[in-house]
Design an enzyme around this catalytic site. Structure first.
Site, PDB file in Angstrom:
ATOM      1  N   TYR A   1     109.551  70.766  86.156  1.00  0.00           N
ATOM      2  CA  TYR A   1     109.997  71.663  87.205  1.00  0.00           C
ATOM      3  C   TYR A   1     111.483  71.428  87.502  1.00  0.00           C
ATOM      4  O   TYR A   1     112.160  70.724  86.759  1.00  0.00           O
ATOM      5  CB  TYR A   1     109.077  71.539  88.410  1.00  0.00           C
ATOM      6  CG  TYR A   1     107.654  71.926  88.053  1.00  0.00           C
ATOM      7  CD1 TYR A   1     107.369  73.225  87.639  1.00  0.00           C
ATOM      8  CD2 TYR A   1     106.616  70.997  88.041  1.00  0.00           C
ATOM      9  CE1 TYR A   1     106.082  73.593  87.255  1.00  0.00           C
ATOM     10  CE2 TYR A   1     105.330  71.359  87.655  1.00  0.00           C
ATOM     11  CZ  TYR A   1     105.074  72.654  87.253  1.00  0.00           C
ATOM     12  OH  TYR A   1     103.811  73.024  86.855  1.00  0.00           O
TER      13      TYR A   1
ATOM     14  N   ARG B   1     108.254  61.356  92.472  1.00  0.00           N
ATOM     15  CA  ARG B   1     107.415  61.367  91.272  1.00  0.00           C
ATOM     16  C   ARG B   1     108.244  61.763  90.052  1.00  0.00           C
ATOM     17  O   ARG B   1     108.986  62.741  90.087  1.00  0.00           O
ATOM     18  CB  ARG B   1     106.251  62.345  91.432  1.00  0.00           C
ATOM     19  CG  ARG B   1     105.133  62.095  90.409  1.00  0.00           C
ATOM     20  CD  ARG B   1     103.982  63.058  90.549  1.00  0.00           C
ATOM     21  NE  ARG B   1     102.732  62.443  90.087  1.00  0.00           N
ATOM     22  CZ  ARG B   1     101.716  63.113  89.571  1.00  0.00           C
ATOM     23  NH1 ARG B   1     101.780  64.425  89.413  1.00  0.00           N
ATOM     24  NH2 ARG B   1     100.617  62.484  89.195  1.00  0.00           N
TER      25      ARG B   1
ATOM     26  N   ARG C   1      91.631  64.055  88.236  1.00  0.00           N
ATOM     27  CA  ARG C   1      90.334  64.663  87.982  1.00  0.00           C
ATOM     28  C   ARG C   1      89.172  63.900  88.623  1.00  0.00           C
ATOM     29  O   ARG C   1      88.267  64.527  89.185  1.00  0.00           O
ATOM     30  CB  ARG C   1      90.135  64.828  86.467  1.00  0.00           C
ATOM     31  CG  ARG C   1      90.992  65.945  85.878  1.00  0.00           C
ATOM     32  CD  ARG C   1      91.065  65.927  84.364  1.00  0.00           C
ATOM     33  NE  ARG C   1      91.950  64.880  83.871  1.00  0.00           N
ATOM     34  CZ  ARG C   1      92.401  64.803  82.621  1.00  0.00           C
ATOM     35  NH1 ARG C   1      92.039  65.707  81.724  1.00  0.00           N
ATOM     36  NH2 ARG C   1      93.208  63.833  82.241  1.00  0.00           N
TER      37      ARG C   1
END
Length: 378
Positions: free
Chosen positions: A184, A231, A327
């Site tokens: 990003y 991050r 997950r």
């Protein structure tokens, strides 16, 4: 049990955690429309996954309407969004947990149909991401050639990150995580494959890191270093990220973040492919926590294909201080309790990851009392 090491206290800046099982930021595309507003369903989801002294990192959250790269992703720039997020943070705090807001700008990973004015997405340079993304109707479309950001727009985006952090604190978040990973906008600035600028934000490693570090400094100045995390995803390659500098880029960036004494550094291990459930871990990939823990000299959260036993082993090395699960946290709202007690884990359903309502979101079962007793029986 080996997993006991995950249940030792940990100080992350201003946050005193009771354990080291962290919920990773997970895009779920379930904000209320119109307005990309968090609502009761989101509060239920996060509240389910909260635990006393545990840390949840929110899904990536748009800092302004031009950040938008995906439908139904929540924002943190309108009064309604701030009010909606208060429902979420209140649900987490009611369980004794902590929650920080991951704030992002997707940059070139968008489409004109998602932009409020129908303009092209923005990026450090006019270089498109490879492959296809999605338009506002969910159709697969090639990534467009983005607009290269002007210096004025770079400064405006930096200010939007600051305002997003202030809004997050107003909404009850315990801090923010600046999203510098996964291809990003901030990641696009860091890599010379996507950043070919010739001004103060391109060229040398120091220049390519300037955008991230200016955002961090500006956010820290307003909410404090002890409530800011970052991050990063070294060597991920996602969305066309590539760089010729190798380890030198990451050593510089991570050491610079360490000098700022932020609350934590969140590193994604490149061995895992979060888009695929069948692909095995790449055990030849660099161990980024081992490489960069010393350079940062502060708490490191590691993410990337961890299971309870491998998470405990990673913390035992001293290179990781906490482990972020993705997950497993989707499918197990009571994940910390399951890990602590050695209970079996529910299996996630990838088909329900993105969009929809309660199915695959708030309907995963907790470990029942009967199952707990059966598991504990000799």
């Amino acid at each position: 049990m080996a997993q006991d090491i995950l249940f030792r206290p940990l100080q992350l800046g201003a946050l005193a955690l009771d354990h080291r099982v962290v919920m990773a930021p997970l895009t779920r595309m379930r904000a209320q429309q119109p307005g990309d507003v968090p609502h009761e369903l989101n509060a239920t989801y996060y509240g389910q996954r909260a635990s006393k002294g545990g840390l949840l990192i929110s899904e990536a959250t748009d800092i302004n309407p031009f950040t938008k790269g995906y439908v139904r992703v929540p924002g943190i720039y309108t009064p309604k969004q701030i009010y909606g997020w208060r429902k979420v943070t209140s649900a987490v705090h009611a369980k004794g947990g902590f929650i920080v807001n991951q704030i992002w700008h997707v940059g070139r990973v968008s489409h004109t149909s998602l932009q409020p004015d129908g303009a092209l997405p923005v990026a450090p340079s006019a270089i498109p991401a490879p492959g296809e993304g999605f338009d506002a109707n969910g159709n697969s479309v090639p990534y467009e050639i983005p607009q290269a950001l002007t210096l004025g727009k770079i400064a405006a985006i930096r200010d939007d990150f600051v305002q997003a952090a202030l809004n997050a604190r107003e909404a009850g978040f315990d801090g923010v995580e600046i999203h510098g990973a996964n291809g990003y906008l901030i990641d696009q600035f860091l890599h010379d494959g996507s950043n070919q600028r010739t001004d103060a934000y391109g060229g040398s490693i120091e220049n390519r890191a300037r955008f991230l570090l200016e955002i961090v400094d500006a956010v820290v100045a307003r909410i404090g270093a002890d409530r800011v995390g970052v991050r990063l995803s070294p060597w991920s390659g996602i969305l066309g990220m590539q760089d010729s500098s190798g380890v030198a880029l990451w050593k510089y960036v991570i050491a610079a973040l360490g000098q700022r004494r932020i609350a934590y550094l969140h590193l994604i291990e490149p061995r895992a492919d979060f888009t695929n459930d069948e692909k095995p871990l790449d055990m030849e990939a660099p161990d980024v926590a081992a490489l960069f823990k010393q350079a940062f000299d502060g708490p490191v959260i590691s993410a990337g294909g961890f299971l309870p036993d491998t998470a405990a082993a990673a913390v035992a090395t001293g290179n990781s201080d906490a482990i972020a699960f993705g997950r497993p946290f989707i499918a197990n709202p009571d994940l910390p309790a399951r890990i602590r007690n050695g209970w079996p884990l529910n299996r996630h359903d990838r088909a329900t990851f993105y969009g929809g309502a309660a199915e695959g979101y708030t309907d995963y079962p907790f470990m029942s009392a009967a199952a707990q007793r059966a598991h504990a029986a000799p």
